[in-house]
Every structure is written in C-alpha cells, then in structure tokens.
Design a protein around this motif. Sequence first.
Motif, PDB file in Angstrom:
ATOM      1  N   UNK A 186       0.850  -1.184   0.000  1.00 37.30           N
ATOM      2  CA  UNK A 186       0.000   0.000   0.000  1.00 37.30           C
ATOM      3  C   UNK A 186       0.885   1.233   0.000  1.00 37.30           C
ATOM      4  N   UNK A 187       0.394   2.316  -0.594  1.00 33.19           N
ATOM      5  CA  UNK A 187       1.145   3.566  -0.577  1.00 33.19           C
ATOM      6  C   UNK A 187       0.213   4.752  -0.768  1.00 33.19           C
ATOM      7  N   UNK A 188       0.700   5.912  -0.336  1.00 31.58           N
ATOM      8  CA  UNK A 188      -0.007   7.181  -0.515  1.00 31.58           C
ATOM      9  C   UNK A 188       0.983   8.206  -1.037  1.00 31.58           C
ATOM     10  N   UNK A 189       0.618   8.897  -2.105  1.00 31.80           N
ATOM     11  CA  UNK A 189       1.468   9.927  -2.693  1.00 31.80           C
ATOM     12  C   UNK A 189       0.709  11.242  -2.726  1.00 31.80           C
ATOM     13  N   UNK A 190       1.374  12.311  -2.301  1.00 32.76           N
ATOM     14  CA  UNK A 190       0.786  13.646  -2.331  1.00 32.76           C
ATOM     15  C   UNK A 190       1.575  14.521  -3.290  1.00 32.76           C
ATOM     16  N   UNK A 191       0.868  15.133  -4.236  1.00 34.46           N
ATOM     17  CA  UNK A 191       1.480  16.068  -5.169  1.00 34.46           C
ATOM     18  C   UNK A 191       1.105  17.486  -4.751  1.00 34.46           C
ATOM     19  N   UNK A 192       2.107  18.314  -4.518  1.00 36.78           N
ATOM     20  CA  UNK A 192       1.907  19.682  -4.048  1.00 36.78           C
ATOM     21  C   UNK A 192       2.415  20.638  -5.117  1.00 36.78           C
ATOM     22  N   UNK A 193       1.501  21.360  -5.755  1.00 34.86           N
ATOM     23  CA  UNK A 193       1.855  22.314  -6.801  1.00 34.86           C
ATOM     24  C   UNK A 193       2.208  23.655  -6.159  1.00 34.86           C
ATOM     25  N   UNK A 194       3.466  24.107  -6.368  1.00 34.07           N
ATOM     26  CA  UNK A 194       3.928  25.359  -5.773  1.00 34.07           C
ATOM     27  C   UNK A 194       3.844  26.540  -6.736  1.00 34.07           C
ATOM     28  N   UNK A 195       3.428  26.308  -7.968  1.00 32.86           N
ATOM     29  CA  UNK A 195       3.438  27.377  -8.960  1.00 32.86           C
ATOM     30  C   UNK A 195       2.042  27.838  -9.339  1.00 32.86           C
ATOM     31  N   UNK A 196       1.120  26.913  -9.422  1.00 32.37           N
ATOM     32  CA  UNK A 196      -0.215  27.251  -9.904  1.00 32.37           C
ATOM     33  C   UNK A 196      -1.238  27.456  -8.816  1.00 32.37           C
ATOM     34  N   UNK A 197      -0.811  27.955  -7.660  1.00 36.26           N
ATOM     35  CA  UNK A 197      -1.715  28.249  -6.542  1.00 36.26           C
ATOM     36  C   UNK A 197      -2.532  27.021  -6.142  1.00 36.26           C
ATOM     37  N   UNK A 198      -1.884  25.856  -6.242  1.00 38.90           N
ATOM     38  CA  UNK A 198      -2.541  24.632  -5.808  1.00 38.90           C
ATOM     39  C   UNK A 198      -3.529  24.049  -6.786  1.00 38.90           C
ATOM     40  N   UNK A 199      -3.604  24.575  -8.013  1.00 39.78           N
ATOM     41  CA  UNK A 199      -4.603  24.089  -8.969  1.00 39.78           C
ATOM     42  C   UNK A 199      -4.295  22.692  -9.481  1.00 39.78           C
TER      43      UNK A 199
END
Length: 336
Positions: free
Chosen positions: A275-288
């Motif tokens: 099992x795994x969990x991945x979080x993608x955090x956009x730092x350029x597009x205001x979180x879009x």
Amino acid sequence: MKKTIFALAALGAFAGAASAQTNVTIYGIADVGIQRIDTNTTEARWGLDSGIQSGSRLGFKGSESLGGGLAAIFTLENGFNIDNGALGQGGLLFGRQAWVGLSGGFGAVKFGRQLTPIFTALDSIDPFGTGLTGDASGIAIGGTTAAAPGFRPYGVRMNNTINYSAPAIGGFNAQIAYGLGEVAGSTSAASQLGASIGYANGPINAVFAYHDANNAAGTGDSRTAMLGATYDFRVVKAHAAFAVNRDELGATRTGNSRNAMLGVSAPIGAGTVIASYTRHDDRLGAGTADADYWGVGYTHNLSKRTNLYTSYSRLKNDAPAVPDVNWFNVGVRHKF
C-alpha cells in the motif's frame, strides 16, 4: 545436402566455441491482466493489458572475461505487448535496454540506451516496485485522466548514454549517467544528466538521486532531486520518498512542485500486501494541480517464477475541473 550438413556442423562448432568464451543468458517476463479504468466524467474501460506489474520483455545479457579482472558486458532487452504481440516502447526492437560496456575492479562503464539512475533509485524504494497501479512512477499530474502523481514525466530511460557505476564499498553504491543530445551546434540541447548514491546494509536501504533533462532547443530544462528509503522491520517494511521538481524555460520558471510518498509492504504466507499514498503539491499554480494518489495491492507466489497479482488505486485531484481516476486490475506474471 552434404554442403548444408557441413555448414550446419561448422556453425554449431562456432557457436559452441563462442558460448565457451562468453556467458549469455536469455531471460524474460510475460505479464498480462484484466484492467478497469474509469473517471468521474467518463464510462469505465475494461481491457486485457500487458505489463501491468512488470513490462513484458525478452532479453539477452552476457559477459566475456578479457583477463586481469576485466570483462566485456552487454544487455539487449526487447519490450512487447503480450495482449496483441506488438512491440513496446514505440516499436523499438530493443526499446527497454540496449547497451555494451566494460566492467572490472574500477566498476562498470556502459554505452547505449539505459535505465536512468533516478528510475533505478525509485524502483528500489517503491513498495509497488514501479509496477502495478498505485506505484510512484506515474507519468504526469493534473490535466490528463490517465495520469498519476508520480515523480516526473521523464526519467525511465536515456538514449545515447554513457553510464559509470562505481564498485560497491561498505554498502555504498553510486552511478552517474550522461545522455548526449546529438543536436548539431549545441552540447546542451536534448541532453540529460543523472546521478545517484545509495546505501544498503541490513534492514536499511537509502538513496538520493538527481535528474536534469534539457529540452530539444536547449532553452530550458526539467530537474528532479529525490530522497528515498526503506526500513525492513521483518513483519513489515516501511517505504518513504520525497522529491523536489523544477521546470524552467529561459529565465522563467514554468514548474515547481513537491511529491511525497509513504508506503508499506508486508509478507503474508506466500504473498505480499502492499500500500502507498502519494501527495502532489503544486507550488506554482496556486494549488490548482494538487492531488492525492493512493493504492493497495496484493501479490501471491504460485512458484519462484510465477505469481498472481491485483491492485486498486485512486487519483483525487483538488481542482474540480480535473477528473478523478480509478484503476483496478488482476493478472498473472511469469518470469523465465
């Protein structure tokens, strides 16, 4: 007829002599499964797909002793789709790997199409082994319904590559790779640079990897730095990775994101739960383009070379306009 028999005998004698001097191994994987993909805006697609857990392949690898501890080495690896018999990797004959090199006490130097250091590093710490849905090697993030928040849109293989792998010392390993862009008038256009350093000893496996890919015009690049590790508690293994991604075009930053992955794998009888969990955090597009991606799976060994598998994953995009995606599969993999 006599000439034909003589020619075949001569060929057999030559092959026997060659095999006595060079160790050649033929190997492969046949992997196929039933897969379902759906989004919250489209109907489900059912298919019989190849290479779900591991890419189906046929490979040849070998070495020849040259004396003094020096050896010639090579790998030719073809990828194919077992569901329809077509070539993989865009129809390349040896699209998975094609290289030749030398190895010895100094390490190994290889020339040709090869796996990148960052992909090899990720594969060593991903609980899904960069295979099965739920793994951390997804192609992109946001905007495409068949994408997962993996670590970059590049980094699996490099063409025209010179790779140096240092000899392992005290559990430490390292490699550096440079892919020539082969663009006239420019040494940077379309070129790639990758490197990794790792430590594996006992229950610990830790690795740092870096990849920098220039665009075809030489006017920008995409970079990823990744740190990952696993720790084996015997009853369960913990997996973790963190990556920083930057894209630039000239003096303009066009991409800036972070990826974090946490996972576990646990042996249960003849199988393994993952099992795994991945979080993608956009730092350029205001979180879009932020997203969450999680997956669960199970593999069951029927023998040392054959196993069954199943997995389920879900991609949840924070942006309402970007569809969420679900994957489910069940299949069989045979190694030979």
